[in-house]
Enzyme design. Structure first.
Site, PDB file in Angstrom:
ATOM      1  N   HIS A  16      -9.299   0.591   5.046  1.00  0.00           N
ATOM      2  CA  HIS A  16      -7.962   0.737   5.656  1.00  0.00           C
ATOM      3  C   HIS A  16      -8.105   1.605   6.910  1.00  0.00           C
ATOM      4  O   HIS A  16      -8.944   2.504   6.961  1.00  0.00           O
ATOM      5  CB  HIS A  16      -7.002   1.378   4.648  1.00  0.00           C
ATOM      6  CG  HIS A  16      -5.590   1.413   5.149  1.00  0.00           C
ATOM      7  ND1 HIS A  16      -5.130   2.427   5.956  1.00  0.00           N
ATOM      8  CD2 HIS A  16      -4.569   0.548   4.997  1.00  0.00           C
ATOM      9  CE1 HIS A  16      -3.862   2.179   6.268  1.00  0.00           C
ATOM     10  NE2 HIS A  16      -3.497   1.052   5.695  1.00  0.00           N
ATOM     11  N   GLY A  49       2.460   1.824  10.671  1.00  0.00           N
ATOM     12  CA  GLY A  49       3.325   2.993  10.549  1.00  0.00           C
ATOM     13  C   GLY A  49       4.017   3.361  11.855  1.00  0.00           C
ATOM     14  O   GLY A  49       4.590   4.442  11.981  1.00  0.00           O
ATOM     15  N   SER A  96       3.683  -2.611  10.107  1.00  0.00           N
ATOM     16  CA  SER A  96       5.138  -2.580  10.305  1.00  0.00           C
ATOM     17  C   SER A  96       5.849  -3.857   9.849  1.00  0.00           C
ATOM     18  O   SER A  96       6.813  -4.296  10.489  1.00  0.00           O
ATOM     19  CB  SER A  96       5.472  -2.253  11.765  1.00  0.00           C
ATOM     20  OG  SER A  96       4.986  -0.952  12.081  1.00  0.00           O
ATOM     21  N   ASN A 126       0.868  -1.184   0.000  1.00  0.00           N
ATOM     22  CA  ASN A 126       0.000   0.000   0.000  1.00  0.00           C
ATOM     23  C   ASN A 126       0.901   1.229   0.000  1.00  0.00           C
ATOM     24  O   ASN A 126       1.572   1.505   0.988  1.00  0.00           O
ATOM     25  CB  ASN A 126      -0.879  -0.034   1.269  1.00  0.00           C
ATOM     26  CG  ASN A 126      -1.631   1.259   1.488  1.00  0.00           C
ATOM     27  OD1 ASN A 126      -1.834   2.046   0.561  1.00  0.00           O
ATOM     28  ND2 ASN A 126      -2.060   1.487   2.725  1.00  0.00           N
ATOM     29  N   TRP A 127       0.905   1.949  -1.123  1.00  0.00           N
ATOM     30  CA  TRP A 127       1.823   3.086  -1.257  1.00  0.00           C
ATOM     31  C   TRP A 127       1.301   4.360  -0.595  1.00  0.00           C
ATOM     32  O   TRP A 127       2.007   5.370  -0.560  1.00  0.00           O
ATOM     33  CB  TRP A 127       2.106   3.370  -2.732  1.00  0.00           C
ATOM     34  CG  TRP A 127       2.783   2.254  -3.457  1.00  0.00           C
ATOM     35  CD1 TRP A 127       3.143   1.021  -2.973  1.00  0.00           C
ATOM     36  CD2 TRP A 127       3.198   2.263  -4.833  1.00  0.00           C
ATOM     37  NE1 TRP A 127       3.740   0.268  -3.944  1.00  0.00           N
ATOM     38  CE2 TRP A 127       3.786   1.007  -5.102  1.00  0.00           C
ATOM     39  CE3 TRP A 127       3.118   3.207  -5.872  1.00  0.00           C
ATOM     40  CZ2 TRP A 127       4.300   0.683  -6.358  1.00  0.00           C
ATOM     41  CZ3 TRP A 127       3.619   2.879  -7.118  1.00  0.00           C
ATOM     42  CH2 TRP A 127       4.210   1.629  -7.347  1.00  0.00           C
ATOM     43  N   LYS A 128       0.067   4.309  -0.113  1.00  0.00           N
ATOM     44  CA  LYS A 128      -0.562   5.474   0.535  1.00  0.00           C
ATOM     45  C   LYS A 128      -0.406   6.715  -0.343  1.00  0.00           C
ATOM     46  O   LYS A 128      -0.446   6.600  -1.564  1.00  0.00           O
ATOM     47  CB  LYS A 128       0.037   5.695   1.930  1.00  0.00           C
ATOM     48  CG  LYS A 128       0.076   4.426   2.771  1.00  0.00           C
ATOM     49  CD  LYS A 128       0.348   4.699   4.218  1.00  0.00           C
ATOM     50  CE  LYS A 128       0.640   3.400   4.934  1.00  0.00           C
ATOM     51  NZ  LYS A 128       0.312   3.435   6.342  1.00  0.00           N
ATOM     52  N   GLU A 135      -5.121  -5.660  10.236  1.00  0.00           N
ATOM     53  CA  GLU A 135      -4.130  -4.605  10.452  1.00  0.00           C
ATOM     54  C   GLU A 135      -4.415  -3.911  11.780  1.00  0.00           C
ATOM     55  O   GLU A 135      -5.232  -2.979  11.839  1.00  0.00           O
ATOM     56  CB  GLU A 135      -4.220  -3.575   9.310  1.00  0.00           C
ATOM     57  CG  GLU A 135      -3.892  -4.154   7.962  1.00  0.00           C
ATOM     58  CD  GLU A 135      -3.280  -3.090   7.068  1.00  0.00           C
ATOM     59  OE1 GLU A 135      -2.154  -3.307   6.596  1.00  0.00           O
ATOM     60  OE2 GLU A 135      -3.891  -2.030   6.876  1.00  0.00           O
ATOM     61  N   GLY A 163       3.011  -1.351   4.187  1.00  0.00           N
ATOM     62  CA  GLY A 163       2.974   0.079   3.893  1.00  0.00           C
ATOM     63  C   GLY A 163       4.376   0.590   3.606  1.00  0.00           C
ATOM     64  O   GLY A 163       4.914   0.442   2.506  1.00  0.00           O
ATOM     65  N   GLY A 164       5.012   1.167   4.633  1.00  0.00           N
ATOM     66  CA  GLY A 164       6.312   1.815   4.478  1.00  0.00           C
ATOM     67  C   GLY A 164       7.355   1.001   3.720  1.00  0.00           C
ATOM     68  O   GLY A 164       8.033   1.517   2.825  1.00  0.00           O
ATOM     69  N   GLU A 220      -6.568   4.059   8.001  1.00  0.00           N
ATOM     70  CA  GLU A 220      -6.518   5.519   7.798  1.00  0.00           C
ATOM     71  C   GLU A 220      -7.851   6.027   7.257  1.00  0.00           C
ATOM     72  O   GLU A 220      -8.264   7.152   7.547  1.00  0.00           O
ATOM     73  CB  GLU A 220      -5.339   5.875   6.880  1.00  0.00           C
ATOM     74  CG  GLU A 220      -4.025   5.741   7.648  1.00  0.00           C
ATOM     75  CD  GLU A 220      -2.866   5.181   6.848  1.00  0.00           C
ATOM     76  OE1 GLU A 220      -2.867   5.275   5.615  1.00  0.00           O
ATOM     77  OE2 GLU A 220      -1.938   4.616   7.475  1.00  0.00           O
TER      78      GLU A 220
END
Ligand code: PEP
Length: 253
Positions: free
Chosen positions: A96, A174, A214, A10-12, A168, A235-236, A98
C-alpha cells in the site's frame, strides 16, 4: 472464466474494537444480493481473528493490511505471514502506498511479502501507483511497470491466478482527488499489458485490477463502468456503513 468483481475496504489505523464490530455488522446487514460480487475488508490486525469469525458465512472476506515476510524471529512489533494465516484471513494487502512512502518499504521488501503470502496460503492484493511528481514528469506507466516487475519477481503463473492488483495513484489517496475514469482505465490497461508480457494474455485478461484513490458513492458508477476496472479498494468511504454499502451496490439498485 467469469471476471471477478471485487469491492474492498481498507480501514487503515481507524476504529476501536466496538466500532469495528459495528461496522462489520452494518455491512453484513446491508450486503446486497451481489450476484457473485466479492466484498473484502482489511481491518486493523488486532481485530482480525474476531472479525473473521463474525464474517463467516456472510459473503464478506477479511484481509490483513500488512505483514512481515519472515515466518518468525526477533522482529519486534511485526506480524508474520504464519500469524496472519492463523487468524483465518484470506487476503494480505501488500505494498500500500502508505507502506511504501511512510514506512519506506522497497519493491524488494514488497516482493518478499508477496512470496511469503503465497508460501503461507494467503492471497496477495498488491498495490501499485505513482506519486504526483512521477505523473507530472510524464512517466506514470514506467513507475507502475517497474513496481510490477520487481514486486512480482519469481511469482509463478499458477500463483498469479490467486493474485489481485490494486492501482492506487498516490496523489489520489485520501486527498479527495479521484483519478478520472479515463486515467484509471488507461493505467489498468498498462497493468494488463505488463502482466501479459510477464505472463500471458490469458493471465492478464482474468487478473482482477482494482482502482483505489478517493472512491466515493458519488464517483463509483463512472469508475465502475470502465472495462478495465474490476473493482475498487476504498479507504475513507469504507469506514462508514452507508457509504461502503452504496459503493458495493453500484448498478444493483
Ligand atoms: C486506500 O487507503 O487504499 C485509499 C484508496 O484511500 P481513500 O479511498 O481514502 O483515498
Amino acid at each position: 472464466m467469469a471476471k471477478r468483481e471485487i469491492f474492498s475496504g481498507n480501514w487503515k489505523m481507524y476504529k476501536t474494537y466496538d466500532e469495528a464490530v459495528e461496522l462489520v455488522n452494518g455491512i453484513k446487514d446491508g450486503m446486497p444480493d451481489t450476484g457473485g460480487r466479492e466484498v473484502i475488508v482489511f481491518p486493523p490486525a488486532v481485530y482480525l481473528r474476531d472479525l473473521v469469525k463474525l464474517c463467516k458465512g456472510s459473503g464478506i472476506e477479511v484481509g490483513i493490511q500488512n505483514m512481515y515476510f519472515e515466518k518468525e524471529g526477533a522482529f519486534t512489533g511485526e506480524i508474520s505471514p504464519l500469524m496472519a494465516k492463523d487468524t483465518g484471513v484470506r487476503y494480505a494487502l501488500i505494498g500500500h502506498s502508505e507502506r511504501r512512502h511512510v514506512f519506506r518499504e522497497t519493491d524488494g521488501d514488497i516482493n518478499k511479502k508477496v512470496k511469503a503470502a503465497f508460501e503461507f496460503g494467503l492471497e496477495p492484493v498488491l498495490c501499485v501507483g505513482e506519486l504526483l511528481e512521477e505523473r507530472e514528469a510524464g512517466n506514470p506507466e514506467d513507475v507502475v511497470n517497474r513496481q510490477l516487475e520487481l514486486g512480482l519477481k519469481d511469482v509463478s503463473s499458477e500463483q498469479m491466478s490467486n493474485m489481485i492488483i490494486a492501482y492506487e495513484p498516490v496523489w489520489a489517496i485520501g486527498t479527495g482527488k479521484v483519478a478520472t475514469p479515463e486515467i484509471a482505465d488507461t493505467m489498468h490497461k498498462t497493468i494488463r499489458r505488463k502482466i501479459g508480457s510477464l505472463y500471458s494474455s490469458e493471465t492478464a485478461e482474468i487478473l482482477p485490477v482494482l482502482y483505489g484513490g478517493s472512491v466515493k458513492p458519488e464517483n463509483i458508477a463512472d469508475l465502475y463502468s470502465r472495462d478495465n476496472i474490476d473493482g475498487v479498494l476504498v479507504g475513507g468511504a469504507s469506514l462508514k456503513i452507508n457509504s461502503f454499502l452504496d459503493i458495493i451496490h453500484v448498478n444493483i439498485n
